[in-house]
Write a protein that holds these residues in place. Structure first.
Motif, mmCIF file in Angstrom:
data_model
loop_
_atom_site.group_PDB
_atom_site.id
_atom_site.type_symbol
_atom_site.label_atom_id
_atom_site.label_comp_id
_atom_site.label_asym_id
_atom_site.label_seq_id
_atom_site.Cartn_x
_atom_site.Cartn_y
_atom_site.Cartn_z
ATOM 1 N N HIS B 9 0.823 -1.204 0.000
ATOM 2 C CA HIS B 9 0.000 0.000 0.000
ATOM 3 C C HIS B 9 0.859 1.256 0.000
ATOM 4 O O HIS B 9 0.431 2.312 -0.423
ATOM 5 C CB HIS B 9 -0.813 -0.022 1.296
ATOM 6 C CG HIS B 9 -2.267 -0.030 1.083
ATOM 7 N ND1 HIS B 9 -2.898 -0.993 0.355
ATOM 8 C CD2 HIS B 9 -3.233 0.840 1.493
ATOM 9 C CE1 HIS B 9 -4.191 -0.725 0.346
ATOM 10 N NE2 HIS B 9 -4.424 0.378 1.017
ATOM 11 N N THR B 37 0.098 4.391 -5.017
ATOM 12 C CA THR B 37 -0.618 4.658 -6.268
ATOM 13 C C THR B 37 0.301 5.392 -7.248
ATOM 14 O O THR B 37 1.424 5.752 -6.918
ATOM 15 C CB THR B 37 -1.849 5.548 -6.011
ATOM 16 O OG1 THR B 37 -1.387 6.823 -5.550
ATOM 17 C CG2 THR B 37 -2.761 4.933 -4.971
ATOM 18 N N LEU B 42 -1.267 6.330 -0.621
ATOM 19 C CA LEU B 42 -1.468 4.960 -0.164
ATOM 20 C C LEU B 42 -2.415 4.244 -1.117
ATOM 21 O O LEU B 42 -3.463 4.775 -1.467
ATOM 22 C CB LEU B 42 -2.062 4.955 1.248
ATOM 23 C CG LEU B 42 -1.172 5.454 2.390
ATOM 24 C CD1 LEU B 42 -1.912 5.319 3.706
ATOM 25 C CD2 LEU B 42 0.139 4.692 2.439
ATOM 26 N N GLY B 43 -2.063 3.027 -1.525
ATOM 27 C CA GLY B 43 -2.883 2.269 -2.465
ATOM 28 C C GLY B 43 -1.971 1.460 -3.369
ATOM 29 O O GLY B 43 -0.790 1.269 -3.059
ATOM 30 N N THR B 44 -2.516 0.985 -4.463
ATOM 31 C CA THR B 44 -1.741 0.113 -5.341
ATOM 32 C C THR B 44 -1.914 0.535 -6.789
ATOM 33 O O THR B 44 -2.990 0.973 -7.185
ATOM 34 C CB THR B 44 -2.211 -1.345 -5.188
ATOM 35 O OG1 THR B 44 -2.293 -1.659 -3.805
ATOM 36 C CG2 THR B 44 -1.227 -2.298 -5.837
ATOM 37 N N SER B 70 -5.766 -3.482 -1.142
ATOM 38 C CA SER B 70 -5.721 -3.351 -2.592
ATOM 39 C C SER B 70 -4.469 -4.003 -3.176
ATOM 40 O O SER B 70 -4.456 -4.376 -4.350
ATOM 41 C CB SER B 70 -5.787 -1.878 -3.007
ATOM 42 O OG SER B 70 -4.643 -1.183 -2.564
#
Lengths: 195, 126
Positions: B9, B37, B42-44, B70
């Motif tokens: 993440h 991201t 934060l994320g994928t 994710s």
């Protein structure tokens, strides 16, 4: 239901996600990481651009482009989940110019199975499945009944304890809040009526 | 050599986990991070994942090790179309170290996955 119908559906979803962006994010602030509305808005804005850039010729192309773009652009867990929903719908309706309600209902049943498998989620886990599964059951009857079932399913997540997804880290504290993923799923299905 | 990609993440967490694994296990096998991201939040990012896999892919297969949320879903979606890329159900840091040590010996894809997953069963206090 032709290519124009599916384009109107996606346009309606895009518009509603934009309008409900802050509401979805507020729901996600309560039991998640406060990015659901922003993530979906970014994703569907990218979908809008992708569909405008290369106008699709079939219902399947609308759905597949939507799914692929969401997987690439959303950034959160809802990207692969909604992406898989739309990609499976696209694959299931096949390379045809018109989709009957029965074919759409069967495609939704396959999409439900694919999303459940990807997220390892069941009904009652307080996820988007709680709106999608009851809607799929009603889809053969009418889009109105499916939309109503999706809204009822989303509301029914409030007393649930989350067993999957970000909210599951909260355990008991996830109880008492409507699930943002189920809420956005109800919005997506409700938009079929406007198409 | 089997390649390894660490998907988190967090971009910083993925990068530091790669640095930690290389510091312990050496860099005999290729390993790259895919965290956060496209905007660095934060994320994928599927794009970052695709680029990292391309960088470590030497034709012997690639193992993906994910942290949560994710990262897991994006990895699962990615491998749908790729039989030569496999998910390891492993703790992020310990799995990465185990995988890198094993991959560095020239082990096959299934052996690297097994080594990563074995990290789940090793206790820290016993």
């Amino acid at each position: 239901m032709d290519t124009a119908f599916f384009l109107r559906w996606i346009a309606a979803v895009t518009e509603r996600v934009r309008a409900d962006r802050d509401h979805l994010t507020d729901l996600d602030r309560a039991i998640g990481d406060a990015d659901h509305g922003a993530n979906l808005d970014r994703g569907f804005t990218a979908v809008e651009e992708a569909l405008a850039g290369k106008p699709p010729q079939t219902p399947a192309e609308v759905l597949t482009t939507t799914g692929n773009t969401l997987i690439r652009k959303v950034g959160g867990a809802s990207g692969p989940l909604y992406g898989t929903l739309f990609r499976t719908l696209g694959r299931s309706v096949g390379d045809v110019a018109e989709v009957s309600q029965e074919v759409l209902a069967e495609a939704f049943a396959q999409a439900l199975a694919a999303v459940m498998k990807l997220g390892s989620a069941q009904e009652g886990d307080k996820t988007m499945i709680d709106a999608l599964a009851p809607a799929v059951q009603k889809m053969r009857a009418s889009l109105e009944a499916a939309a109503q079932a999706a809204h009822d399913g989303a509301r029914a997540t409030t007393p649930m304890r989350a067993r999957k997804g970000r909210a599951s880290y909260l355990g008991e504290r996830s109880i008492g809040h409507q699930d943002p993923g189920a809420t956005s799923m109800a919005l997506v299905i409700d938009a079929l009526r406007a198409a | 050599m089997v390649g390894i990609v660490l998907i988190s993440h967090s971009a910083a967490l993925a990068e530091e986990a790669v640095a930690l694994a290389v510091g312990i296990a050496g860099e005999d096998a290729p390993i790259r991070p895919a965290g956060g991201t496209d905007d660095g939040d934060l994320g994928t990012s599927l794009t970052k994942l695709e680029e990292a896999v391309a960088e470590v892919d030497q034709g012997d297969g690639v193992v993906l090790i994910m942290d949560l949320g994710s990262a897991v879903l994006t990895a699962r979606t990615f491998v749908e179309d790729r039989a030569d890329v496999v998910l390891a159900d492993a703790p992020f840091v310990e799995g990465a170290v185990n995988a890198l040590v094993t991959a560095g010996t020239g082990a096959a894809l299934d052996e690297v996955v097994a080594a990563a997953e074995e990290a789940r069963t090793i206790g820290k206090l016993c």
